[in-house]
Design an enzyme around this catalytic site. Sequence first.
Site, PDB file in Angstrom:
ATOM      1  CD  GLU A  82      -5.653  -4.130   1.887  1.00 37.64           C
ATOM      2  OE1 GLU A  82      -4.930  -3.246   2.011  1.00 37.64           O
ATOM      3  OE2 GLU A  82      -5.761  -4.619   2.455  1.00 37.64           O
ATOM      4  CG  ASN A 123      -5.438   1.859   9.651  1.00 39.31           C
ATOM      5  OD1 ASN A 123      -4.369   0.945   9.644  1.00 39.31           O
ATOM      6  ND2 ASN A 123      -6.596   0.465  10.044  1.00 39.31           N
ATOM      7  CG  ASN A 171      -1.915  -0.384   1.010  1.00 41.66           C
ATOM      8  OD1 ASN A 171      -3.523  -0.681   0.111  1.00 41.66           O
ATOM      9  ND2 ASN A 171      -2.445  -1.896   1.710  1.00 41.66           N
ATOM     10  CG  HIS A 216      -9.281  -3.391   8.928  1.00 44.47           C
ATOM     11  ND1 HIS A 216      -8.563  -4.021  10.170  1.00 44.47           N
ATOM     12  CD2 HIS A 216     -10.461  -4.475   9.068  1.00 44.47           C
ATOM     13  CE1 HIS A 216      -8.626  -5.412  10.576  1.00 44.47           C
ATOM     14  NE2 HIS A 216      -9.897  -5.477   9.746  1.00 44.47           N
TER      15      HIS A 216
HETATM   16  C1  GRF Z   1      -3.064  -4.518   4.501  1.00 48.21           C
HETATM   17  O1  GRF Z   1      -3.998  -5.858   3.972  1.00 48.21           O
HETATM   18  C2  GRF Z   1      -3.528  -3.622   5.101  1.00 48.21           C
HETATM   19  O2  GRF Z   1      -5.176  -3.740   4.881  1.00 48.21           O
HETATM   20  C3  GRF Z   1      -2.906  -3.711   6.843  1.00 48.21           C
HETATM   21  O3  GRF Z   1      -2.667  -4.827   6.079  1.00 48.21           O
HETATM   22  C4  GRF Z   1      -1.949  -5.117   5.191  1.00 48.21           C
HETATM   23  C5  GRF Z   1      -0.426  -4.779   5.092  1.00 48.21           C
HETATM   24  O4  GRF Z   1      -0.001  -5.479   4.100  1.00 48.21           O
HETATM   25  N1  GRF Z   1      -3.972  -3.146   7.115  1.00 48.21           N
HETATM   26  P1  GRF Z   1       1.083  -3.861   2.917  1.00 48.21           P
HETATM   27  O5  GRF Z   1       2.104  -3.820   3.694  1.00 48.21           O
HETATM   28  O6  GRF Z   1       0.717  -3.048   2.499  1.00 48.21           O
HETATM   29  O7  GRF Z   1       1.319  -5.207   1.251  1.00 48.21           O
END
Ligand code: GRF
Length: 216
Positions: free
Chosen positions: A174, A102, A14, A104
């Site tokens: 995401e 955040n 992300n 989720h």
């Molecule tokens: C994601 O699934 C996010 O929703 C959660 O932790 C994960 C992080 O993944 N909070 P990344 O490190 O961004 O690949």
Amino acid sequence: MKRLAVFVSGGGSNFRAIHQAMLAGEIEGVVGLVVSDKADCPAAAYARDHLIQVYHYPAPDQSPVRLLKVLNSSAIDFLILAGYLKMVPVEVVRAYPRKILNIHPALLPDFGGKGFYGRRVHEAVLASGAKVSGVSVHFVDEQYDHGATVVQVTVPVEPDDTPETLAARVLEQEHRLYPQVVAALCRGAIDWEADGTPHMEPPLALPNLYKPEDHS
Ligand code: GRF
């Protein structure tokens, strides 16, 4: 340009999606700092590769007051949690009201709170028999996965899903959603109702926006 501190603990996909959107000019902001509880995780490595300062927190010689000082001295406007597995210290939450986001990987308030992270979230969704899961972006308060929700999108749960296949479908969403919400935050396009509900103005034009009333 707004200055962001991105908080990470792991893969950082992300974070990378947000950073790439910045490089493409889609977000009026820069990452001024990455905060990680794991100094050597891939997300921290990506930051260092892009000459972004990495601050290790929590760490034995650090404190919430030091973290606040570091955020202040980096002139950070917003905190973006992207897979950060630690609690943000209450002193920091109080210093940045309505300024910490955040993401989720499920439809809060379901499948959220302490212990609901990573694979466990998707295992719980599958165990529940839910036909729909999704992504929630919310502001951060003093409890895990609890602050006001900005936007949610849905993904279908398929009958033959494993936690991994569901996680991959959710993660793809995401990466689409989070940069758009961060962009809205940076350009001041998140308004607050008198009752403390945030909303994006204009709303995102996404086909899979989640409206709780459609699923009650
Ligand atoms: C994601 O699934 C996010 O929703 C959660 O932790 C994960 C992080 O993944 N909070 P990344 O490190 O961004 O690949």
